[in-house]
Design a protein around this motif. Sequence first.
Motif: not given
Length: 120
Positions: A2-13, A17-20, A82-85, A112-118
């Motif tokens: 079984v594989q799990l693939v994440e997406s949607g991370g990134g840099l946000v102020q 908001s972001l949606r994973l 994810m809101n009001s980060l 494997k993880g996705t990086l969220v940077t606020v």
Amino acid sequence: QVQLVESGGGLVQPGGSLRLSCAASGSIFSINAMGWYRQAPGKQRELVAAITSGGSTNYADSVKGRFTISRDNAKNAVYLQMNSLKPEDTAVYYCNAQVVTTDYYHRNYWGKGTLVTVSS
């Protein structure tokens, strides 16, 4: 397998908001709970939010009222809105699924993880 693939991370102020998204694929018979965990530098991995196959949810106190977990059972997918980060939300976010495989074993899988940077 079984594989799990994440997406949607990134840099946000801060305040943004972001949606994973996380999609599971492979030898899946069914999926019980799915969830999102995060690990910030120098800290232990912690539960952010979880959702059962029936839709019951559980959140860390630090994200209640700001984050919303949802899932699409037909797509074997889980989402985290994810809101009001805040800067303290900065972390690698990992998807988790408690899977019953096609040979009827109960196993716990991680993406494997996705990086969220606020940051401003």
